[in-house]
Design a protein around this motif. Structure first.
Motif, PDB file in Angstrom:
ATOM      1  N   ARG A 138       0.841  -1.194   0.000  1.00 21.37           N
ATOM      2  CA  ARG A 138       0.000   0.000   0.000  1.00 21.37           C
ATOM      3  C   ARG A 138       0.876   1.244   0.000  1.00 21.37           C
ATOM      4  O   ARG A 138       1.907   1.287   0.663  1.00 21.37           O
ATOM      5  N   LYS A 139       0.442   2.256  -0.765  1.00 21.32           N
ATOM      6  CA  LYS A 139       1.187   3.505  -0.824  1.00 21.32           C
ATOM      7  C   LYS A 139       1.154   4.210   0.528  1.00 21.32           C
ATOM      8  O   LYS A 139       0.114   4.242   1.202  1.00 21.32           O
ATOM      9  N   LYS A 141       1.389   7.365   0.941  1.00 18.85           N
ATOM     10  CA  LYS A 141       0.681   8.634   0.795  1.00 18.85           C
ATOM     11  C   LYS A 141      -0.810   8.531   1.030  1.00 18.85           C
ATOM     12  O   LYS A 141      -1.396   9.322   1.768  1.00 18.85           O
ATOM     13  N   ASP A 142      -1.454   7.527   0.413  1.00 21.31           N
ATOM     14  CA  ASP A 142      -2.915   7.453   0.495  1.00 21.31           C
ATOM     15  C   ASP A 142      -3.469   6.061   0.796  1.00 21.31           C
ATOM     16  O   ASP A 142      -4.677   5.840   0.763  1.00 21.31           O
ATOM     17  N   GLN A 143      -2.582   5.114   1.106  1.00 22.57           N
ATOM     18  CA  GLN A 143      -2.969   3.748   1.456  1.00 22.57           C
ATOM     19  C   GLN A 143      -3.612   2.967   0.308  1.00 22.57           C
ATOM     20  O   GLN A 143      -4.191   1.908   0.521  1.00 22.57           O
ATOM     21  N   SER A 144      -3.510   3.470  -0.917  1.00 20.08           N
ATOM     22  CA  SER A 144      -4.040   2.733  -2.068  1.00 20.08           C
ATOM     23  C   SER A 144      -3.145   1.540  -2.380  1.00 20.08           C
ATOM     24  O   SER A 144      -1.949   1.536  -2.080  1.00 20.08           O
ATOM     25  N   VAL A 145      -3.749   0.502  -2.969  1.00 17.94           N
ATOM     26  CA  VAL A 145      -3.025  -0.734  -3.258  1.00 17.94           C
ATOM     27  C   VAL A 145      -2.098  -0.543  -4.455  1.00 17.94           C
ATOM     28  O   VAL A 145      -2.464   0.083  -5.449  1.00 17.94           O
ATOM     29  N   VAL A 146      -0.881  -1.094  -4.332  1.00 18.73           N
ATOM     30  CA  VAL A 146       0.088  -1.070  -5.424  1.00 18.73           C
ATOM     31  C   VAL A 146       0.112  -2.454  -6.054  1.00 18.73           C
ATOM     32  O   VAL A 146       0.333  -3.452  -5.365  1.00 18.73           O
ATOM     33  N   CYS A 176       5.911   2.676  -0.747  1.00 20.23           N
ATOM     34  CA  CYS A 176       4.867   1.741  -0.348  1.00 20.23           C
ATOM     35  C   CYS A 176       5.420   0.733   0.653  1.00 20.23           C
ATOM     36  O   CYS A 176       6.639   0.511   0.729  1.00 20.23           O
TER      37      CYS A 176
END
Length: 203
Positions: A138-139, A141-146, A176
């Motif tokens: 997860r990033k 910066k924004d916890q979005s999945v990589v 991440c």
């Protein structure tokens, strides 16, 4: 720590259990902490309780230095300065906590001295060495999945993989992290809740 040092500390009832953002002053860490520097060297702060009625701080410093000397004697191929004790001190603002502070020239010396995993290299080198790569990053910066494919394509990005349950500070900025890694307000990475190895990838 090596087993002989840990045994000595146990017998004396002394239990001894870098920078993403701005690093704290040496001696101020209240939990075991690693500072990973851009040149590959590591500052290691081994922090835990210290029973002063059983042992003097100077004696603890001598034990740590003796263990380093023994390690260097057993690993003559390593550089003389691959590991050294930089200080042994009571932790500021914490009762009965002591920090045994080491400087390691590289992650290989740290791994060998502590019988642990601490990979510090590029994603590409890790892949070439067949080091297991996780999915589910997860990033920061924004916890979005990589996506895993993005990780594998970032061959030139640096990464850290470790089994150490500690707080980690890095001079490089993390992009991440794997599951269980918590980003602290001061920029540190808390690895203590990771169920397995912690993975950090930098940009």
């Amino acid at each position: 720590m090596k087993k002989t040092f840990a045994l000595c500390l146990c017998c004396l009832t002394v239990i001894l259990l870098v920078a993403c953002g701005q690093s704290q002053l040496a001696g101020s860490y209240q939990t075991t902490t690693i500072e990973a520097l851009k040149d590959g060297s590591l500052n290691y702060y081994l922090v835990d309780t210290f029973e002063k009625e059983y042992y003097e701080l100077a004696g603890l410093a001598d034990l740590a230095k003796d263990e380093v000397a023994k390690f260097q004697e057993e690993n003559r191929s390593a550089s003389a300065d691959c590991v050294r004790v930089t200080s042994v001190e009571m932790v500021e603002g914490a009762k009965d906590l002591v920090s045994v502070n080491y400087r390691f020239a590289d992650s290989a010396s740290f791994e060998k001295f502590n019988h642990c995993l601490f990979y510090h290299g590029t994603v590409g080198e890790a892949l070439d060495q067949k080091i297991k790569m996780l999915s589910g990053y997860r990033k920061v910066k924004d916890q979005s999945v990589v996506a895993e494919i993005e990780v594998r394509n970032s061959r030139d990005s640096r990464m850290i993989i470790t089994d150490q349950k500690c707080v980690l500070y890095c001079e490089l900025k993390p992009y991440c992290v794997s599951e269980g890694v918590t980003v602290l307000e001061d920029g540190g990475l808390d690895l203590r809740e990771c169920k397995g190895n912690a993975y950090i990838i930098f940009k």
